[in-house]
Enzyme design. Structure first.
Site, PDB file in Angstrom:
ATOM      1  N   LEU C 124       0.831  -1.193   0.000  1.00 51.25           N
ATOM      2  CA  LEU C 124       0.000   0.000   0.000  1.00 51.25           C
ATOM      3  C   LEU C 124       0.879   1.261   0.000  1.00 51.25           C
ATOM      4  CD1 LEU C 124      -2.782   1.459   0.394  1.00 51.25           C
ATOM      5  CD2 LEU C 124      -2.413   1.235   2.862  1.00 51.25           C
ATOM      6  N   GLU C 126       3.442   4.258  -0.205  1.00 52.17           N
ATOM      7  CA  GLU C 126       4.289   4.822  -1.250  1.00 52.17           C
ATOM      8  C   GLU C 126       5.092   5.970  -0.650  1.00 52.17           C
ATOM      9  OE1 GLU C 126       2.006   5.880  -4.668  1.00 52.17           O
ATOM     10  OE2 GLU C 126       1.107   3.880  -4.844  1.00 52.17           O
ATOM     11  N   PHE C 155       8.790   0.624   1.510  1.00 57.00           N
ATOM     12  CA  PHE C 155       8.644   0.115   2.889  1.00 57.00           C
ATOM     13  C   PHE C 155       7.764  -1.137   2.932  1.00 57.00           C
ATOM     14  CE2 PHE C 155       9.209   4.635   4.946  1.00 57.00           C
ATOM     15  CZ  PHE C 155      10.516   4.668   4.466  1.00 57.00           C
ATOM     16  N   GLU C 363       1.587   0.180  10.101  1.00 55.67           N
ATOM     17  CA  GLU C 363       0.139  -0.088  10.025  1.00 55.67           C
ATOM     18  C   GLU C 363      -0.656   1.014  10.704  1.00 55.67           C
ATOM     19  OE1 GLU C 363       0.188  -4.798   9.998  1.00 55.67           O
ATOM     20  OE2 GLU C 363      -1.812  -3.931   9.986  1.00 55.67           O
TER      21      GLU C 363
END
Lengths: 260, 407, 383
Positions: C124, C126, C155, C363
């Site tokens: 997800l 960027e 990452f 997260e």
């Protein structure tokens, strides 16, 4: 390949301690585990089966709680487990134990290979494996560190000795006792543990085996324990203190007469 | 019931509780008994070892003994002490000389002779040496098939000899050969066997062999007898017994035996004997051992120990912790699951001294312990203890010996 | 504390603890230094069926819930937060397929993920879309039977090592957050390459890499759910996985506490074990209490998710926030109790402190977690 593995449940001897007041073994809180050397036998049996097909059966002789050891073996992936348990078998020495296990092995019937750990971690006798092959009158190879090949009813193995190893070929059925070098036992798997929980474990008593009453338990055991004692603790010797150079000089003086 | 407490006699005095190595006895309150309490044996934990029976001053514990039917009838016909002589490539192994020494000591108490049982091929040049070390007789069986040890022919021959000559006691080294062979022999002739004995003695009254051995990783010792079967058989660890000084005036009788070749047949086939360079540094034979444990910090630091060992003419050992960490190969492991050693000098560096390690080395003559932790159990068995940094002490000690020995 | 775990959960706990002690702990320091991917340990984890825990039974899994996964993650993290995250990140990459995959997609991918034959990753983040996930620039353009991906993800945990990736990319930039879609991309697809491998402060046994898509053509069958579902899939996945991050933090805290209690008993100063000093005792007591409080929260939230309750964003965020803050505090105190030794790499606790930090960041940073919690609180008050 039908493989029978003989295992023993033992107290985890790395956890066994002596109570200094009563001078007895402290076994409370000490886990019961599968004899560590037997883990290599179980692993090897599973590996052979994975390669050549067949069936793995694990047998153990002991009190009813030894069933836990069989379930652990199930979790690793063995196919069948048999518990040999009866008060009549209590007090068996290695002679009577191997006789009783042979009774069970004969009842199982056909087999190609029997695997045992090289010795049990509690008794350390290393006698039951060879005892079984003697009772059955089959070839044995002790201290096996590698099974090189199994083919056409023959097995070629490496047997560990003090100086290295021997390469031995034997017809099957035969009995091997295995050492630590042979493999690294796998951990159980979750699916295996679930299967183990459901697994049916056969219980064979003297009634099922119908062995010669003179040859089992205390009566069938030529050896008797007359005394059990805790070894007197070794007294610590001299503590050498001081700067490094002083310590080394003193130690040198104490040791030099022993060094040629 | 194989073991029971006689309620009328038991006073709940707890003496048996203390004697039980398995914690299988507890004291329970019980109304209606004179003492109001009694000992209760948990039969699932009880090993029927019998340690409680002599501990009870009131003779209130009954352990069922094998009945007469189990006893070998001709027990009195068995005489003399035998030592199985272990040879490799025709050379007698030192454990056999140690056993001859012990056998001589036991024979004095029994007023009997010591016999060596010697199987192999081309062994004649070794016979004198055996006699000098204490053999009164040598049963010599030579055949090409017996040149190297193999389980089946050796078992067959030994069983035949025992049946023919009926020895009272048979001793054998607790080696890879001895432990394999003797277990098979014991079953075949239906007698008792005690493995890995560290002590052997004769009961002065009953004239039977008292066999003492460690169990539970060396935490307890057990004395074991084989009262109703003959021969009484025991294996003994290497370097536990002392050989006698060879006496060249000693004379011995050689009894040569030949058997039908079918007895020498083996189903297993010995294809090759491989000596590994790594294992050749035979730890069990080394007089000086420098051993390292977790305190070594990593595999590279064992170099320090090799340097000291080289100067001292010794071998390098290791604790299980260092082997498990992958710092040293297993062949160097000393302890319960490794090798048992009895060195003249054992230098333990950064080894904490778990009981499993101690059982493998504590019969060494001088034990030197070097450890940072003053509470390390190794100091309890050490002849000389040094609380300090091994990375300073070992190189300094190596230097000191190097200078004095000019090596 | 007895959390009244089921027999199956106790089994998972027992087995993952065994793996952690016997297989993870001995190599944790090694991988911390080398920054290599711990394939050998993951093989053990795979052979022990731990990857099967979070996959439904019909696809070769065990059909366990979030709590089951949390228990495994916690136990592995007790030995090494880095190795544990390799495991947990595969779960993260797998959840979108479990939650939104169609029958064909599930049949195709889940069995290998359950057996651990393949591992997954979730893409997800960027360079310019961190906390603001709606700012992603990677595009997926539909061309006949294919989508063409262009852009860079960074990452990405398990990046370059995983075989299966779930990637969020924009299918319609004009729609903003509603223009994102999720795709399954296999390693080896033409136009899919890996960029920089990051060097990290902690969890160094895990690999963090850049994913680069250059006209990467994937079949349209690899679209998860429908176009425009990208962010919904992401949010639902995070609801499932956040308790897992919390469990990782919890395990790191517990592991540091284990080492610290042992050390405090062994370390002598002023002639006494330092555990006999009240100053140390009080620190240990606070650490233990905080760890237990974190566990209570994590397990409760995991159970809530397992019960099928929807709208768990607030609770999930709370568990992640609290457990990761506890991990940071407990591991810092652990280093303090170890004193000078604690600061040295010869002793294990400094690694726990480094490993703990990331749990406050990834997260969703703990600041974002607080936003989620506050927003939900205010919404509830408005009702």
């Amino acid at each position: 390949m039908n493989i029978i593995v003989c295992i023993k449940q033992v107290p985890d001897t790395t956890e066994v301690r002596i109570n200094p007041e009563t001078n007895t073994l402290v076994r409370e809180g000490v886990k019961s585990i599968i004899n560590p050397f037997d883990m290599y036998a179980i692993e090897e049996a599973i590996r052979i089966k994975e390669k050549l097909g067949g069936k793995t059966t694990v047998i153990t002789m002991g009190p009813p709680q030894a069933e836990a050891a069989l379930r652990e073996a199930f979790a690793m992936g063995i196919d069948e487990g048999i518990l040999i348990s009866d008060r009549a078998f209590a007090g068996s020495d290695t002679w009577a134990t191997s006789y009783t296990l042979v009774g069970a092995i004969k009842k199982i019937g056909e087999f190609d290979l029997i695997l045992c750990g090289k010795q049990a971690a509690d008794g350390d006798t290393a006698q039951v494996g060879p005892g079984i092959s003697a009772h059955l009158d089959i070839p044995q190879v002790t201290y096996v560190k590698k099974i090189e090949e199994i083919k056409d009813g023959l097995a070629r193995v490496e047997r560990m000795t003090e100086e290295g190893f021997e390469i031995i070929e034997t017809p099957l059925p035969a009995l091997f006792t295995v050492v630590k070098e042979i493999n690294e036992p796998r951990l159980p798997s979750l699916k295996g543990m679930m299967r183990a929980k459901q697994a049916k474990i056969a219980l064979w008593t003297q009634k099922e085996l119908n062995l010669d009453a003179q040859k089992i338990g205390l009566c069938g055991s030529p050896t008797q324990v007359v005394k059990i004692f805790t070894p007197p603790p070794k007294k610590g010797g001299k503590i050498i203190t001081g700067e490094t150079q002083e310590v080394v000089s003193e130690l040198f003086d104490l040791l030099k007469s022993e060094v040629n | 019931m194989p073991i029971q407490i006689i309620l009328e006699k038991c006073t709940g005095c707890k003496l048996c509780l203390k004697a039980c190595p398995f914690n299988a006895i507890r004291i329970e309150d019980k109304k209606g008994l004179p003492a109001g309490r009694q000992a209760v044996i948990d039969l699932n934990t009880c090993n029927l070892c019998g340690a409680c029976v002599p501990a009870c001053k009131l003779k209130a514990i009954l352990l069922e003994k094998p009945d007469k039917a189990c006893i070998v009838p001709d027990i009195k016909d068995y005489k003399g002490i035998w030592v199985f002589i272990e040879q490799k490539k025709g050379k007698v192994q030192s454990v056999s000389y140690e056993l001859l020494g012990k056998a001589q000591e036991l024979a004095k108490q029994l007023s009997c002779q010591v016999s060596a049982v010697f199987l192999g091929n081309g062994l004649d040049d070794q016979l004198e040496e055996l006699v000098w070390h204490g053999a009164d007789n040598i049963y010599l069986i030579q055949a090409p098939e017996l040149a190297n040890f193999q389980d089946e022919p050796y078992t067959n021959v030994l069983v035949k000899l025992i049946q023919k000559y009926k020895p009272e006691i048979l001793l054998c080294g607790a080696t890879s050969i001895g432990r394999s062979l003797i277990s098979r022999v014991a079953v075949n002739i239906n007698t008792g066997l005690t493995a890995d004995c560290t002590g052997l003695d004769i009961d002065p009254e009953k004239k039977i062999l008292l066999q003492t051995r460690p169990a539970f990783g060396g935490n307890i010792m057990a004395t074991i007898i084989s009262p109703n079967h003959r021969p009484q058989m025991a294996t003994v660890r290497h370097k536990v017994m002392q050989p006698i000084a060879p006496d060249k005036r000693r004379k011995g009788k050689i009894i040569r035996e030949q058997f039908d070749s079918s007895l020498y047949a083996s189903r297993t086939k010995l294809l090759d004997i491989v000596e590994e360079v790594e294992a050749l540094i035979n730890l069990s034979e080394a007089d000086i051992i420098v051993s390292g444990g977790r305190g070594m910090g990593g595999p590279e630091n064992f170099k320090l120990l090799y340097e000291l060992a080289q100067v001292l003419g010794g071998a390098v050992g290791s604790s299980r912790a260092a082997v498990d960490a992958g710092w040293m190969p297993y062949s160097h492991q000393v302890g319960q699951t490794g090798r048992t050693v009895a060195a003249k000098i054992y230098i333990a560096c950064g080894i904490s001294g778990q009981i499993q390690h101690l059982v493998g080395m504590q019969s060494s003559k001088i034990i030197v312990a070097i450890n940072k932790d003053p509470d390390a159990p190794i100091f309890k068995v050490a002849t000389y203890g040094i609380i300090g940094d091994l990375f300073e002490i070992i190189p300094a000690l190596t230097k000191k010996f190097k200078e004095s020995l000019k090596r | 504390m007895d959390y009244l775990l089921t027999d199956g959960q106790k089994m998972i706990q027992e087995l993952s603890r065994k793996i952690a002690q016997e297989k993870v702990a001995p190599v944790a320091a090694k991988y911390d230094i080398t920054e290599e991917f711990p394939w050998d340990v993951l093989k053990v984890i795979a052979d022990s069926d731990l990857f099967a825990i979070f996959v439904p039974v019909e696809y070769g899994g065990i059909g366990g819930g979030v709590l089951d996964l949390c228990i495994a993650t916690e136990e592995l993290s007790r030995a090494c937060g880095g190795i544990a995250v390799c495991y947990a990140a595969s779960a993260l990459g797998t959840f979108p397929i479990i939650l939104f995959g169609n029958e064909e997609q599930k049949k195709k991918y889940l069995p290998d993920l359950a057996s651990g034959k393949k591992i997954a990753a979730f893409g997800l983040t960027e360079p310019e879309a961190g906390s603001d996930a709606s700012a992603i620039k990677t595009t997926a353009r539909k061309e006949g039977d294919h989508y063409v991906l262009n852009g860079t993800k960074h990452f990405i945990t398990n990046g370059a090592e995983a075989q299966i990736y779930t990637i969020v990319a924009m299918t319609d930039k004009t729609k903003g957050a509603r223009g994102a879609s999720a795709f399954i991309v296999e390693k080896g697809t033409k136009g899919f390459t890996f960029g920089k491998k990051e060097e990290k402060l902690g969890i160094r046994a895990s690999i963090t890499s850049e994913l680069v898509f250059t006209d990467c053509k994937i079949p349209k069958e690899n679209l998860l759910s429908k176009e425009g579902m990208g962010f919904i899939i992401t949010m639902k996945t995070f609801d499932m996985s956040r308790p897992g991050v919390a469990a990782q933090a919890l395990g790191i805290a517990q592991g540091a506490l284990d080492h610290t209690v042992k050390y405090a008993k062994e370390r002598h100063q002023f002639g006494k074990a330092i555990s006999s000093f009240q100053g140390i005792q009080w620190m240990l007591a606070d650490m233990a209490t905080e760890v237990e409080a974190a566990r209570s929260l994590v397990y409760s939230v995991a159970r809530m998710v397992d019960s099928g309750k929807t709208g768990v964003s607030k609770e999930s965020a709370m568990a992640k926030l609290f457990a990761s803050d506890v991990a940071m505090k407990v591991t810092t105190d652990a280093v303090q109790i170890f004193g000078g030794y604690g600061y040295m790499k010869d002793y294990p606790v400094e690694k726990f402190m480094r490993d703990a930090k990331i749990t406050q960041i990834y997260e969703g940073t703990n600041q974002i977690q607080r936003n989620i919690i506050a927003l939900q609180l205010i919404k509830e008050m408005a009702k």
